[in-house]
Structures are given as structure tokens and as C-alpha cells.
Design an enzyme around this catalytic site. Structure first.
Site, PDB file in Angstrom:
ATOM      1  N   LYS A  13       0.747  -1.401  -0.168  1.00 42.50           N
ATOM      2  CA  LYS A  13      -0.090  -0.012   0.036  1.00 42.50           C
ATOM      3  C   LYS A  13       0.956   1.262   0.110  1.00 42.50           C
ATOM      4  O   LYS A  13       0.565   2.313  -0.930  1.00 42.50           O
ATOM      5  CB  LYS A  13      -0.934  -0.116   1.354  1.00 42.50           C
ATOM      6  CG  LYS A  13      -1.828  -1.119   1.341  1.00 42.50           C
ATOM      7  CD  LYS A  13      -2.714  -0.917   2.345  1.00 42.50           C
ATOM      8  CE  LYS A  13      -2.104  -0.956   3.804  1.00 42.50           C
ATOM      9  NZ  LYS A  13      -1.519  -2.308   4.000  1.00 42.50           N
ATOM     10  N   ARG A  88      -9.956   1.509   8.869  1.00 44.75           N
ATOM     11  CA  ARG A  88      -9.399   0.314   9.218  1.00 44.75           C
ATOM     12  C   ARG A  88     -10.448  -0.819   9.734  1.00 44.75           C
ATOM     13  O   ARG A  88     -10.119  -2.069  10.049  1.00 44.75           O
ATOM     14  CB  ARG A  88      -8.265   0.167  10.089  1.00 44.75           C
ATOM     15  CG  ARG A  88      -7.028  -0.606   9.380  1.00 44.75           C
ATOM     16  CD  ARG A  88      -5.877  -0.349  10.417  1.00 44.75           C
ATOM     17  NE  ARG A  88      -4.780  -1.145  10.112  1.00 44.75           N
ATOM     18  CZ  ARG A  88      -3.609  -0.533   9.326  1.00 44.75           C
ATOM     19  NH1 ARG A  88      -3.660   0.407   8.649  1.00 44.75           N
ATOM     20  NH2 ARG A  88      -2.781  -1.521   9.115  1.00 44.75           N
ATOM     21  N   ARG A 127      11.539  -6.086   4.440  1.00 47.18           N
ATOM     22  CA  ARG A 127      11.421  -4.531   4.505  1.00 47.18           C
ATOM     23  C   ARG A 127      12.308  -3.933   5.539  1.00 47.18           C
ATOM     24  O   ARG A 127      12.514  -4.172   6.564  1.00 47.18           O
ATOM     25  CB  ARG A 127      10.103  -4.349   4.976  1.00 47.18           C
ATOM     26  CG  ARG A 127       9.649  -2.750   5.072  1.00 47.18           C
ATOM     27  CD  ARG A 127       8.112  -2.141   5.034  1.00 47.18           C
ATOM     28  NE  ARG A 127       7.582  -2.875   6.105  1.00 47.18           N
ATOM     29  CZ  ARG A 127       6.252  -2.704   6.083  1.00 47.18           C
ATOM     30  NH1 ARG A 127       5.589  -2.386   5.419  1.00 47.18           N
ATOM     31  NH2 ARG A 127       5.696  -3.497   7.073  1.00 47.18           N
ATOM     32  N   ARG A 161      11.003  -2.502  11.339  1.00 50.63           N
ATOM     33  CA  ARG A 161      10.018  -1.834  12.200  1.00 50.63           C
ATOM     34  C   ARG A 161       9.792  -2.934  13.291  1.00 50.63           C
ATOM     35  O   ARG A 161       9.629  -4.194  12.930  1.00 50.63           O
ATOM     36  CB  ARG A 161       8.798  -1.715  11.221  1.00 50.63           C
ATOM     37  CG  ARG A 161       8.540  -0.298  10.952  1.00 50.63           C
ATOM     38  CD  ARG A 161       7.334  -0.152   9.704  1.00 50.63           C
ATOM     39  NE  ARG A 161       6.059  -0.952  10.159  1.00 50.63           N
ATOM     40  CZ  ARG A 161       4.989  -0.798   9.558  1.00 50.63           C
ATOM     41  NH1 ARG A 161       5.160   0.030   8.210  1.00 50.63           N
ATOM     42  NH2 ARG A 161       3.837  -1.195   9.678  1.00 50.63           N
ATOM     43  N   ARG A 172      -1.094  -9.057  13.130  1.00 54.53           N
ATOM     44  CA  ARG A 172      -1.715  -7.949  12.247  1.00 54.53           C
ATOM     45  C   ARG A 172      -2.601  -8.412  11.156  1.00 54.53           C
ATOM     46  O   ARG A 172      -3.545  -8.078  10.705  1.00 54.53           O
ATOM     47  CB  ARG A 172      -0.567  -7.119  11.582  1.00 54.53           C
ATOM     48  CG  ARG A 172       0.100  -6.167  12.380  1.00 54.53           C
ATOM     49  CD  ARG A 172       1.511  -5.979  12.175  1.00 54.53           C
ATOM     50  NE  ARG A 172       1.612  -5.164  11.083  1.00 54.53           N
ATOM     51  CZ  ARG A 172       2.653  -4.934  10.442  1.00 54.53           C
ATOM     52  NH1 ARG A 172       3.630  -5.565  10.743  1.00 54.53           N
ATOM     53  NH2 ARG A 172       2.534  -4.311   8.949  1.00 54.53           N
TER      54      ARG A 172
END
Ligand code: AP5
Ligand code: ZN
Length: 217
Positions: A13, A88, A127, A161, A172
Site C-alpha cells: 500500500k 481500518r 522490508r 519496524r 496484524r
């Protein structure tokens, strides 16, 4: 254009939003980035959000909706915006409807990024995120920075992260299926949803997204 981008964690996203916002000349509004900026500045809002984020839980709506509304009311969002990570859950979707109705505006489309769970895990595991601006993201395999550990865009330090650990990613994903997926049906019943595959090269996904949005407009 006023667009909502939806998809599981790691779908791409943020990556796509950066290109789409540029192509469409609208601001990219990411509630995740806004929370991370507040955390790094040590604001009270950041302190409230941090423990939920690290646990992979949603930050309470009272905090999130006000922050998103304030950002949407900035002058650069007058002509449109690309919302990434907001709404969300259904109550945030309804709060967004009210915010838009107050200004007599409406959404033009909801872009739903579809990606298999095993790809999500690979994307998140590799990531690397910029400490100075969390919208600057890289990948150890798919989007390597020119210098290891350094952000190409601003020279900031790249890190992993805290909520990208395997355990938190699983949490998540569970929260995504339970809380966020229902908003896709909510928007589908209003004829707003376009679903595209988020597999393939970043540029290919952007092209797919642009043509889907043009059809929607
Ligand atoms: P947020 O920051 O929104 O996280 P997320 O939705 O889990 O999404 P991610 O940032 O993990 O992934 P992405 O889809 O943007 O993927 P990216 O482009 O980086 O939210 C974090 C937390 O904040 C939440 O858990 C919650 O606690 C809180 N929060 C935020 N909004 C909230 C709200 N509205 N209400 C309540 N709480 C809220 O890509 C991933 C990786 O893949 C990158 O390394 C990238 O380089 C790579 N990649 C991208 N595209 C491709 C491709 N096509 N091929 C190969 N690699 C690719
Ligand atoms: Zn950077």
C-alpha cells in the site's frame, strides 16, 4: 480524486501510494506514517499509539479518527487525497462517511490490493524502513537501497519496524481479516471497490492500479 487504499499488511500500500499520489497530484495520507512520526517526535499521541502498534492491534478509534480528520482538513487535501491504512474497521468507515458528508464530498473509489499470505510474509520480512520518514521503504531483495542501511531519498538510517516481527505480523494479519476486510464489503455494496492483484513488479502494479482507478472515475 478521493481514494481509499486497502489491503493486508505488506501488500504494498505504502509503496503504491507514493507513486499513485504523485501521478494523481494528491497527498498520500497514511495513518501508520502519521503514528510513526508522532512516536519519533515523542508526542502524547505517539505515546498512546505505540503500545497498540507494537502489539499489532488497532489504535483506538477515538485517537485515530481525530488524527485522520485533522490531516484531511489541511489545505493540500482540498482537491483530493489517497488514504492508506484508514479506515481500518467499520466504525472508522462510518466516521469517514460523516467527515466527507460534512464537506459535501464523497469517495471516488476504493482500491483493494490482493496478495497471497506467503508473499506478505516475504515482503514484510525483508522490508527496511527509514527512521526519518517511514513512507520511505526498501526491501533487502526487491528494492535494495544504493548503500546498505541508508535511505536513498533522504540519507536516513534504515531499520526493521518493531511490528514486523513474525509473531506481530501474524497478529496484524488476524486483525486485518477480522476488522478490516468487512469494510471491503461495505464499500462494495456502494459500488466503490476495484480489486487488483498486487503481485508482480512495483511498476506493473502501479500501471494496473492507475488503469483500474481511471475506469472507476
Ligand atoms: P500501517 O503502517 O498502515 O501498516 P500496514 O497496514 O500493516 O501496512 P504496512 O505498512 O505493513 O505494509 P504496506 O501495505 O504499506 O506495504 P509496503 O508498501 O511497505 O499500520 C501500522 C500499525 O499502525 C497498525 O498495525 C495499527 O496498530 C496502527 N494503525 C495504522 N492505521 C490505523 C487505523 N486506521 N486504525 C487503527 N490503527 C491504525 O511494502 C512492504 C514491503 O514489500 C516493502 O519492503 C516493499 O519494498 C516491498 N514491496 C512492495 N511492493 C512490492 C512488489 N510489487 N514486489 C516486491 N516487493 C514489493
Ligand atoms: Zn528517508
Amino acid at each position: 480524486m478521493r481514494i481509499v487504499l486497502v489491503g493486508p499488511p505488506g501488500a504494498g500500500k505504502g509503496t503504491q501510494a507514493a507513486y499513485l499520489a504523485k501521478n494523481l497530484s494528491i497527498p498520500h495520507i497514511s495513518t501508520g506514517d502519521l503514528f510513526r512520526a508522532n512516536i519519533s517526535q515523542g508526542t502524547p499521541l505517539g505515546k498512546q499509539a505505540q503500545e497498540y502498534m507494537n502489539a499489532g492491534e488497532l489504535v483506538p478509534d477515538e485517537v485515530t479518527v481525530g488524527m485522520a480528520k485533522d490531516r484531511m482538513e489541511k489545505p493540500d487535501a482540498d482537491e483530493g487525497f489517497l488514504l492508506d491504512g484508514f479506515p481500518r474497521n467499520l466504525s472508522q468507515a462510518k466516521a469517514l462517511d460523516e467527515i466527507l458528508a460534512e464537506s459535501g464530498i464523497a469517495l471516488d473509489g476504493v482500491l483493494d490490493l490482493e496478495v497471497p499470505e506467503e508473499e506478505v510474509v516475504k515482503r514484510i520480512a525483508g522490508r527496511r524502513t527509514c527512521r526519518s520518514d517511514s513512507s520511505h521503504t526498501f526491501h533487502v531483495e526487491y528494492k535494495r537501497p544504493k548503500t546498505e542501511g541508508v535511505c536513498d531519498e533522504c540519507g536516513g538510517e534504515l531499520y526493521q519496524r518493531e511490528d514486523d516481527s513474525e509473531e506481530t505480523v501474524r497478529k496484524r494479519l488476524e486483525v486485518y481479516h477480522r476488522e478490516t476486510e468487512p469494510i471491503i464489503d461495505y464499500y462494495r455494496s456502494q459500488g466503490l471497490v476495484v480489486t487488483i492483484s498486487a503481485l508482480g513488479k512495483v511498476g506493473e502494479v502501479t500501471e494496473r492500479a492507475m488503469s483500474a482507478l481511471q475506469r472507476q472515475a
